[in-house]
Design a protein around this motif. Structure first.
Motif, PDB file in Angstrom:
ATOM      1  N   ASP A 144       0.517  -1.495  -0.309  1.00  7.83           N
ATOM      2  CA  ASP A 144      -0.177  -0.065   0.191  1.00  7.83           C
ATOM      3  C   ASP A 144       1.111   1.385   0.029  1.00  7.83           C
ATOM      4  N   GLY A 145       1.807   1.190  -0.731  1.00  3.82           N
ATOM      5  CA  GLY A 145       2.998   2.746  -0.756  1.00  3.82           C
ATOM      6  C   GLY A 145       3.350   2.465   0.500  1.00  3.82           C
ATOM      7  N   LYS A 146       4.130   1.523   0.790  1.00  7.23           N
ATOM      8  CA  LYS A 146       4.666   2.249   2.200  1.00  7.23           C
ATOM      9  C   LYS A 146       5.735   1.001   2.672  1.00  7.23           C
ATOM     10  N   PRO A 147       6.911   0.921   3.196  1.00  2.00           N
ATOM     11  CA  PRO A 147       7.876   0.203   3.611  1.00  2.00           C
ATOM     12  C   PRO A 147       7.041  -1.372   4.642  1.00  2.00           C
ATOM     13  N   PHE A 148       7.043  -2.187   4.106  1.00  2.00           N
ATOM     14  CA  PHE A 148       6.367  -3.343   4.740  1.00  2.00           C
ATOM     15  C   PHE A 148       7.563  -4.086   5.865  1.00  2.00           C
ATOM     16  N   PRO A 149       8.091  -4.084   7.549  1.00  5.28           N
ATOM     17  CA  PRO A 149       8.852  -4.401   7.897  1.00  5.28           C
ATOM     18  C   PRO A 149       9.422  -5.890   7.624  1.00  5.28           C
ATOM     19  N   THR A 150       8.139  -6.720   7.541  1.00  4.90           N
ATOM     20  CA  THR A 150       8.228  -7.967   7.579  1.00  4.90           C
ATOM     21  C   THR A 150       8.105  -8.965   6.034  1.00  4.90           C
ATOM     22  N   PHE A 151      10.107  -9.200   5.612  1.00  2.00           N
ATOM     23  CA  PHE A 151       9.925  -9.811   4.712  1.00  2.00           C
ATOM     24  C   PHE A 151       9.437 -11.511   4.599  1.00  2.00           C
ATOM     25  N   TYR A 152       9.916 -11.921   5.408  1.00  3.46           N
ATOM     26  CA  TYR A 152       9.740 -13.236   5.512  1.00  3.46           C
ATOM     27  C   TYR A 152       7.982 -13.774   6.686  1.00  3.46           C
ATOM     28  N   TRP A 153       6.994 -14.008   6.449  1.00  4.50           N
ATOM     29  CA  TRP A 153       5.925 -14.201   7.156  1.00  4.50           C
ATOM     30  C   TRP A 153       6.134 -15.637   7.936  1.00  4.50           C
ATOM     31  N   LEU A 154       5.617 -15.510   8.887  1.00  2.00           N
ATOM     32  CA  LEU A 154       5.247 -17.497   9.695  1.00  2.00           C
ATOM     33  C   LEU A 154       4.173 -17.426   9.601  1.00  2.00           C
ATOM     34  N   THR A 155       3.855 -18.521   8.845  1.00  2.00           N
ATOM     35  CA  THR A 155       1.629 -18.543   8.524  1.00  2.00           C
ATOM     36  C   THR A 155       1.888 -19.941   9.035  1.00  2.00           C
ATOM     37  N   SER A 156       2.260 -20.393  10.084  1.00  2.00           N
ATOM     38  CA  SER A 156       1.604 -21.814  11.021  1.00  2.00           C
ATOM     39  C   SER A 156       1.620 -21.112  12.127  1.00  2.00           C
ATOM     40  N   ARG A 157       0.038 -21.266  12.354  1.00  2.00           N
ATOM     41  CA  ARG A 157      -0.354 -21.809  13.457  1.00  2.00           C
ATOM     42  C   ARG A 157       0.531 -21.959  14.886  1.00  2.00           C
ATOM     43  N   LEU A 158       0.834 -23.287  14.704  1.00  3.37           N
ATOM     44  CA  LEU A 158       1.323 -24.248  15.040  1.00  3.37           C
ATOM     45  C   LEU A 158       2.473 -23.320  15.644  1.00  3.37           C
ATOM     46  N   LEU A 159       3.504 -22.933  14.334  1.00  2.89           N
ATOM     47  CA  LEU A 159       4.632 -22.443  14.731  1.00  2.89           C
ATOM     48  C   LEU A 159       4.391 -20.803  15.684  1.00  2.89           C
ATOM     49  N   VAL A 160       3.683 -20.130  15.523  1.00  2.00           N
ATOM     50  CA  VAL A 160       3.371 -18.973  15.650  1.00  2.00           C
ATOM     51  C   VAL A 160       2.914 -18.729  17.418  1.00  2.00           C
ATOM     52  N   ALA A 183      11.105  -0.897 -10.671  1.00  2.00           N
ATOM     53  CA  ALA A 183      10.468  -0.201 -10.410  1.00  2.00           C
ATOM     54  C   ALA A 183       9.773  -0.332  -8.977  1.00  2.00           C
ATOM     55  N   THR A 184      10.215  -1.138  -8.214  1.00  2.00           N
ATOM     56  CA  THR A 184      10.076  -1.121  -6.052  1.00  2.00           C
ATOM     57  C   THR A 184      11.196  -0.226  -5.599  1.00  2.00           C
ATOM     58  N   ARG A 185      12.095  -0.411  -6.086  1.00  2.00           N
ATOM     59  CA  ARG A 185      13.690  -0.044  -5.804  1.00  2.00           C
ATOM     60  C   ARG A 185      14.023   1.888  -6.164  1.00  2.00           C
ATOM     61  N   GLU A 186      12.925   1.923  -7.399  1.00  2.00           N
ATOM     62  CA  GLU A 186      12.943   2.978  -7.459  1.00  2.00           C
ATOM     63  C   GLU A 186      12.291   4.184  -6.711  1.00  2.00           C
ATOM     64  N   GLN A 187      10.974   3.363  -6.534  1.00  2.00           N
ATOM     65  CA  GLN A 187       9.819   3.922  -5.930  1.00  2.00           C
ATOM     66  C   GLN A 187      10.394   4.671  -4.165  1.00  2.00           C
ATOM     67  N   ILE A 188      11.147   3.240  -3.978  1.00  2.00           N
ATOM     68  CA  ILE A 188      11.542   3.629  -2.316  1.00  2.00           C
ATOM     69  C   ILE A 188      13.098   4.239  -2.463  1.00  2.00           C
ATOM     70  N   GLU A 189      13.441   4.994  -3.393  1.00  2.00           N
ATOM     71  CA  GLU A 189      13.962   5.553  -3.208  1.00  2.00           C
ATOM     72  C   GLU A 189      14.061   6.636  -3.426  1.00  2.00           C
ATOM     73  N   ARG A 190      12.597   7.095  -4.293  1.00  2.00           N
ATOM     74  CA  ARG A 190      11.891   8.265  -4.423  1.00  2.00           C
ATOM     75  C   ARG A 190      11.112   8.601  -3.549  1.00  2.00           C
ATOM     76  N   LEU A 191      10.023   7.839  -2.276  1.00  2.00           N
ATOM     77  CA  LEU A 191       9.913   8.433  -1.188  1.00  2.00           C
ATOM     78  C   LEU A 191      10.767   8.128  -0.435  1.00  2.00           C
ATOM     79  N   GLY A 192      12.100   8.025  -0.001  1.00  3.69           N
ATOM     80  CA  GLY A 192      13.129   8.349   1.190  1.00  3.69           C
ATOM     81  C   GLY A 192      13.232   7.189   1.904  1.00  3.69           C
ATOM     82  N   PHE A 193      12.591   5.777   1.250  1.00  4.46           N
ATOM     83  CA  PHE A 193      12.467   4.878   2.622  1.00  4.46           C
ATOM     84  C   PHE A 193      14.861   4.063   1.726  1.00  4.46           C
TER      85      PHE A 193
END
Length: 173
Positions: free
Chosen positions: A50-66, A113-123
């Motif tokens: 949604d146009g904002k940095p998302f901190p979690t690159f890898y997301w755990l999806t197992s309810r048991l592990l969570v 394109a994502t790298r360019e957007q990150i740079e343009r947004l100052g992230f």
């Protein structure tokens, strides 16, 4: 046990992930780890959601592990591991390499394109300095869930300890 993969999620796997998390993760790009039955354990998420940095690159999806990792966090394991990092130079070096890997893989997964957007947004600095789970201080641990998702996906010092000393991977058998 688990297997590291790079898979486009099938409709069935998307359903499993949604059931396990109670929602489909925003920005999900691919499945990065599955258990022995092919059930998704971790996914890779886009750098910008949604146009904002998302901190979690890898997301755990197992309810048991969570659930299991939440119990370990509640029991104070993060503070114990942080104290251990301060006294174990080899572990601290391995932990820093985990963060470096996370940052490098995240940049490599971005389109131009994502790298360019990150740079343009100052992230650019945010994505260059923040490691696993978006943490800036690489001598601390923010969350066992993000550490373990990175471990399942590509390997990680804290995830390795969780497997070796707390038997987390054995839960997947």
């Amino acid at each position: 046990m688990f297997q590291r993969v790079t898979l486009e999620p099938t409709p069935e796997q998307r359903h499993i992930i949604t059931e396990e998390l109670g929602k489909e993760p925003k920005g999900m790009q691919c499945i990065t780890a599955v258990d022995g039955r092919g059930r998704p354990l971790a996914v890779q998420v886009a750098a910008l959601v949604d146009g904002k940095p998302f901190p979690t690159f890898y997301w755990l999806t197992s309810r048991l592990l969570v659930k299991e990792l939440s119990h370990l966090e509640a029991a104070g394991l993060i503070k114990e591991l942080e104290a251990r990092l301060q006294t174990d130079e080899a572990l601290m070096a391995e932990y820093h390499r985990s963060h470096e890997d996370y940052v490098a893989r995240r940049w490599a997964a971005m389109t131009p394109a994502t790298r360019e957007q990150i740079e343009r947004l100052g992230f650019t600095e945010v994505f260059s300095k923040r490691g696993v789970g978006g943490i800036e201080n690489w001598k601390q641990i923010r969350c066992l869930h993000t550490q373990y998702a990175h471990h399942l996906s590509r390997g990680n010092a804290i995830g390795r300890l969780l497997d070796e000393e707390y038997g987390i991977a054995k839960m997947l058998a």
